[in-house]
Design a protein around this motif. Structure first.
Motif, PDB file in Angstrom:
ATOM      1  N   VAL A  20       0.849  -1.200   0.000  1.00  0.00           N
ATOM      2  CA  VAL A  20       0.000   0.000   0.000  1.00  0.00           C
ATOM      3  C   VAL A  20       0.883   1.248   0.000  1.00  0.00           C
ATOM      4  CG1 VAL A  20      -1.658   1.327   1.370  1.00  0.00           C
ATOM      5  CG2 VAL A  20      -1.951  -1.137   1.093  1.00  0.00           C
ATOM      6  N   LEU A  24       0.849   4.021  -3.016  1.00  0.00           N
ATOM      7  CA  LEU A  24       0.521   5.427  -2.826  1.00  0.00           C
ATOM      8  C   LEU A  24       1.698   6.323  -3.217  1.00  0.00           C
ATOM      9  CD1 LEU A  24      -1.568   5.254   0.475  1.00  0.00           C
ATOM     10  CD2 LEU A  24      -2.401   5.819  -1.800  1.00  0.00           C
ATOM     11  N   HIS A  82      -8.341   0.491  -6.949  1.00  0.00           N
ATOM     12  CA  HIS A  82      -7.731   1.395  -5.970  1.00  0.00           C
ATOM     13  C   HIS A  82      -8.598   1.489  -4.713  1.00  0.00           C
ATOM     14  CE1 HIS A  82      -5.324   4.661  -4.427  1.00  0.00           C
ATOM     15  NE2 HIS A  82      -6.447   5.313  -4.163  1.00  0.00           N
ATOM     16  N   ARG A  83      -9.925   1.584  -4.928  1.00  0.00           N
ATOM     17  CA  ARG A  83     -10.833   1.695  -3.784  1.00  0.00           C
ATOM     18  C   ARG A  83     -10.800   0.433  -2.927  1.00  0.00           C
ATOM     19  NH1 ARG A  83     -15.484   5.304  -6.839  1.00  0.00           N
ATOM     20  NH2 ARG A  83     -13.891   6.750  -7.534  1.00  0.00           N
ATOM     21  N   MET A  86      -7.587   0.470  -0.873  1.00  0.00           N
ATOM     22  CA  MET A  86      -7.642   1.428   0.227  1.00  0.00           C
ATOM     23  C   MET A  86      -8.560   0.942   1.352  1.00  0.00           C
ATOM     24  SD  MET A  86      -5.517   3.661  -0.371  1.00  0.00           S
ATOM     25  CE  MET A  86      -4.473   2.789  -1.527  1.00  0.00           C
ATOM     26  N   ALA A 116     -14.551  10.690   0.554  1.00  0.00           N
ATOM     27  CA  ALA A 116     -13.701  10.234  -0.546  1.00  0.00           C
ATOM     28  C   ALA A 116     -14.433  10.375  -1.883  1.00  0.00           C
ATOM     29  CB  ALA A 116     -13.290   8.789  -0.306  1.00  0.00           C
ATOM     30  N   TYR A 137      -9.246  10.597  -3.738  1.00  0.00           N
ATOM     31  CA  TYR A 137     -10.058   9.591  -3.041  1.00  0.00           C
ATOM     32  C   TYR A 137      -9.404   9.195  -1.719  1.00  0.00           C
ATOM     33  CZ  TYR A 137     -12.711   5.324  -2.181  1.00  0.00           C
ATOM     34  OH  TYR A 137     -13.509   4.361  -1.606  1.00  0.00           O
ATOM     35  N   THR A 138      -8.110   8.910  -1.782  1.00  0.00           N
ATOM     36  CA  THR A 138      -7.402   8.459  -0.579  1.00  0.00           C
ATOM     37  C   THR A 138      -7.387   9.560   0.488  1.00  0.00           C
ATOM     38  OG1 THR A 138      -6.019   7.210  -2.076  1.00  0.00           O
ATOM     39  CG2 THR A 138      -5.306   7.294   0.205  1.00  0.00           C
ATOM     40  N   LEU A 202      -0.239  13.381   0.586  1.00  0.00           N
ATOM     41  CA  LEU A 202      -1.343  12.926   1.433  1.00  0.00           C
ATOM     42  C   LEU A 202      -1.246  13.524   2.831  1.00  0.00           C
ATOM     43  CD1 LEU A 202      -1.706   9.128   0.570  1.00  0.00           C
ATOM     44  CD2 LEU A 202      -3.452  10.878   0.330  1.00  0.00           C
TER      45      LEU A 202
END
Lengths: 283, 178
Positions: A20, A24, A82-83, A86, A116, A137-138, A202
């Motif tokens: 992960v 990212l 991706h969703r 996450m 998100a 989204y993240t 992020l």
């Protein structure tokens, strides 16, 4: 108390896997190549099996079961993958009940998912959409992750003081957290992401989601700030002081939005609720 | 030596049956005359909750409206009138009349419309929702029995269909009667 001291005391926080973190990192650097993404995901067996499990679930109605990640990408697409990644990475932390804030199980998760979604809606609509939808989204998903750590420090006594503070006119939840604990959920969240070595992009989005920097240009925090406020008005708004949040007019303007657009966004966000509510964390 | 056992005053030997919850979602409305139930809507933020109750017919309704004015999207208002104050409020009154409620007897209570700390007044949805409800009730000569609006907390609302009691809950606080 400092943010890192609170984090050091927080036990059993699910740390995102190395896959992960590198995924990212690749997205933030904008050097994510399709094959590399697939390779990174395939190396993480827990996430891979969750993706394959979700793909083969009845909702997608596939005739033959999917058995590899590259097939999965073909069937359900990059953004959906991706969703799922996450959800697997952060769902375990975000779906917990947070008694310090009087937030029930799954409540923060629902708010995080909606935020998100709204981040993606705004980033796709605004001409200033320089933020990658996956990063948007993240950022929306994990903006309140610091609440998990703060909640553990909010004893009934501290909670009482916090509530007294936010009942005073003009007092925000963030300021009340600072007064009671010496730090706030945005700072703790950012500190947590730094500890997990997530990209600076992020960290900025989480650190400043209540005080976004929208000049000279739009940042992730600008987007998350507005999306968070919209999500509070379009979905559930769980816990203590959910409306004791300062709004930033400059962030709205920087995204090219006007008052009328905000009401429409609330309506559009509401339309995605049914879809969002269906995505519970299954561990 | 003898010991006398006296029950405490107002002792109840039978526990009351728990109320059935009829849940009203966001942008939705329910009207009912089932006295064993309560109408519940969770976590009103900038949204508004309006309850009506006829104590004689024992008919009640609860509306959870999100936005003040249906002019923003008329198609949506036709499909989901309860999303908006201006279309949802009359629809709730008509639903109560259909169950035997009478306008003159209806007790109306109102809550919600939370506001952010919004100096520049960019997110005025809560405030506009409250204005829309107050304006509409005034135009129709309807008086409010109780209200609690504004503030920075979300509210959960319950209407007991047996007696018309409206209970509010704010996260971290004891529930209380409106």
């Amino acid at each position: 108390m400092k943010a890192d001291e609170l984090i050091a005391k927080a036990k059993n926080l699910q740390v995102p896997s190395p896959a992960v973190v590198s995924l990212l990192g690749m997205l933030a650097e904008e050097e994510a190549d399709n094959e590399e993404i697939i390779q990174v995901i395939t190396r993480d067996s827990v996430i891979s099996s969750k993706i394959l499990g979700s793909c083969n679930a009845a909702v997608y109605g596939l005739a033959t079961p999917v058995t590899s990640i590259d097939q999965a990408v073909l069937y359900i697409g990059h953004s959906e993958i991706h969703r799922l990644v996450m959800t697997a990475a952060f769902g375990g932390v975000l779906n917990q009940a947070l008694p310090g804030y009087a937030i029930g199980e799954q409540e923060l998760w629902q708010h995080s998912l909606l935020t998100a979604h709204v981040c993606v809606i705004i980033s796709e609509r605004t001409p200033h959409g320089v933020i990658d939808p996956a990063i948007a989204y993240t950022g929306g998903l994990i903006h309140d992750i610091g609440k998990n750590v703060i909640s553990r420090a909010l004893t009934p006594e501290f909670q009482g003081t916090l509530m007294e503070l936010i009942e005073q006119p003009g007092h925000s939840l963030l300021a009340a957290e600072r007064a009671v604990l010496g730090t706030d959920h945005a700072e703790v969240g950012a500190c947590l992401l730094r500890k997990w070595r997530l990209p600076e992009l992020l960290i900025e989005g989480v650190a400043h989601h209540h005080k976004p920097a929208s000049r000279p240009n739009v940042k992730l925090s600008t987007l998350v700030h507005v999306a968070d406020l919209i999500a509070h008005q379009a979905g559930n708004s769980p816990g203590i002081g959910s409306y004791a949040a300062q709004t930033d007019a400059a962030a709205v303007t920087a995204l090219g939005l006007e008052a009328a657009d905000l009401e429409k966004l609330v309506m559009d966000a509401y339309d995605t609720l049914a879809e969002v509510a269906g995505k519970r964390v299954v561990s | 030596m003898s010991i006398t056992l006296t029950p405490p005053p107002n002792h109840r030997w039978v526990a009351p049956t728990p109320k059935k919850n009829l849940i009203v979602g966001m942008g939705d409305m329910l009207a009912s005359n089932d006295v064993s139930s309560q109408l519940v809507t969770y976590s009103l933020g900038s949204c508004v909750g309006i309850t009506i109750y006829d104590p004689v017919a024992k008919v009640g309704g609860l509306l959870h409206a999100m936005l003040p004015d249906s002019a923003i999207n008329l198609d949506r208002a036709a499909a989901r009138p309860y999303m908006f104050v201006d279309t949802g409020l009359p629809a709730m009154f008509h639903a109560a009349y259909a169950l035997g409620g009478a306008k003159a007897r209806l007790v109306i209570k109102f809550c919600g419309g939370a506001q952010f700390l919004d100096d520049k007044k960019i997110f005025r949805i809560g405030e506009r929702n409250v204005e829309a409800v107050m304006g509409m009730l005034a135009r129709n000569g309807v008086r409010l029995a109780a209200s609690e609006t504004g503030g920075h907390a979300s509210r959960t609302v319950r209407l007991d269909l047996a007696n018309g009691n409206v209970t509010l809950e704010i996260p971290g606080k004891q529930s209380y009667l409106l």
